[in-house]
Design an enzyme around this catalytic site. Structure first.
Site, short mmCIF file in Angstrom:
data_model
loop_
_atom_site.label_atom_id
_atom_site.label_comp_id
_atom_site.label_asym_id
_atom_site.label_seq_id
_atom_site.Cartn_x
_atom_site.Cartn_y
_atom_site.Cartn_z
N GLU A 13 0.83 -1.21 0.00
CA GLU A 13 0.00 0.00 0.00
C GLU A 13 0.86 1.26 0.00
OE1 GLU A 13 -3.18 -0.26 -0.48
OE2 GLU A 13 -3.13 -2.45 -0.31
N ILE A 14 1.91 1.24 -0.79
CA ILE A 14 2.82 2.38 -0.91
C ILE A 14 2.42 3.28 -2.08
CG2 ILE A 14 5.24 3.00 -1.39
CD1 ILE A 14 4.71 1.91 1.40
N VAL A 18 -0.27 3.26 -8.76
CA VAL A 18 -0.41 4.62 -9.30
C VAL A 18 0.90 5.07 -9.93
CG1 VAL A 18 -0.81 7.04 -8.70
CG2 VAL A 18 -2.26 5.26 -7.72
N LYS A 33 2.37 -7.18 -14.60
CA LYS A 33 2.49 -7.56 -13.19
C LYS A 33 2.61 -9.08 -13.14
CE LYS A 33 1.00 -6.75 -8.55
NZ LYS A 33 0.30 -5.83 -7.64
N SER A 37 -2.14 -11.12 -6.48
CA SER A 37 -2.74 -11.84 -5.35
C SER A 37 -4.06 -11.18 -4.97
CB SER A 37 -1.80 -11.83 -4.14
OG SER A 37 -0.67 -12.64 -4.37
N GLU A 100 5.53 -4.32 -12.46
CA GLU A 100 5.18 -3.99 -11.08
C GLU A 100 5.21 -5.24 -10.20
OE1 GLU A 100 1.52 -2.33 -8.28
OE2 GLU A 100 1.32 -2.25 -10.46
N ALA A 102 4.53 -7.53 -6.72
CA ALA A 102 3.43 -7.74 -5.77
C ALA A 102 3.98 -7.58 -4.36
CB ALA A 102 2.83 -9.14 -5.94
N GLY A 103 3.81 -6.39 -3.78
CA GLY A 103 4.34 -6.14 -2.45
C GLY A 103 5.78 -5.68 -2.46
#
Length: 212
Positions: A13-14, A18, A33, A37, A100, A102-103
């Site tokens: 959630e950084i 976006v 990506k 998940s 991108e 994941a996390g």
């Protein structure tokens, strides 16, 4: 060869998605990506697609689509699959490419490999997305160290959210990395907002692209 970059975050959630949309729009790049998940109906691929104005970007399918919004290794186990890095290969494209994660970098993909191992395998430089909160200096410096310990090139830091000058200036001074830009705190992210930041980031992006 067109530029290919990995967008990594200092945590969850950084604002990687976006930031990825802004980079995709600025470079008119493809998006990929490798692991999604949870949120399959509203995946990050779909979110980025909805925020892009250009008509040239192509959205490559994920290597793994996991049903639960958990760490990839746990989500994969619940779905009865094992994430195999040997089966995650860069898509073929003549366009620029934004990948991108994941996390965060140290998120596990299986019982013995992490996101950072996938970054090393793919062999692309990293744009690190940081967000200001209590502890973000520690998380940013640890992310930088994780990459440098593995000889993963870092192109710079993209700050997302509210600006905290003391935090950002220390991170940039300590790491020696350039600031690639800032994405402000927006109540709603729209195509127009993404396009605005894409324009403001272009000068810095041109510089990093030249270095590739």
């Amino acid at each position: 060869m067109p530029p290919q970059l990995i967008v990594a975050g200092i945590g969850t959630e950084i604002g990687k998605t976006v930031a990825s949309a802004v980079l995709v729009e600025a470079l008119k790049a493809d998006y990929w990506k490798p692991v999604q998940s949870g949120e399959l109906a509203n995946s990050d691929t779909n979110v980025v697609r909805s925020l892009i104005s250009n008509s040239t970007s192509y959205f490559h399918p994920e290597a793994y689509r996991l049903t639960q919004p958990l760490s990839p290794h746990a989500a994969a186990e619940l779905d009865g699959v094992t994430i195999d890095l040997a089966k995650i290969n860069l898509p073929q494209t003549d366009q620029p490419l934004i990948v991108e994660l994941a996390g965060g970098l140290m998120v596990p993909l299986n019982n013995h490999e992490l996101n950072v191992d996938l970054v090393k395998k793919l062999g692309l430089p990293v744009v690190l997305v940081s967000r200001n909160y209590l502890g973000s200096i520690n998380h940013t410096l640890l992310s930088v160290e994780a990459c440098r310990n593995r000889n993963i090139p870092l192109l710079g830091i993209l700050f997302n959210g509210p600006t905290v000058d003391a935090t950002e200036s220390f991170i940039l001074s300590y790491t020696g990395l350039p600031c690639l830009g800032r994405i402000g705190q927006e109540e709603v992210v729209t195509k127009e907002i993404v396009r605005k930041y894409a324009v403001t980031l272009l000068p810095g992006l041109h510089q990093i692209v030249k270095s590739l």
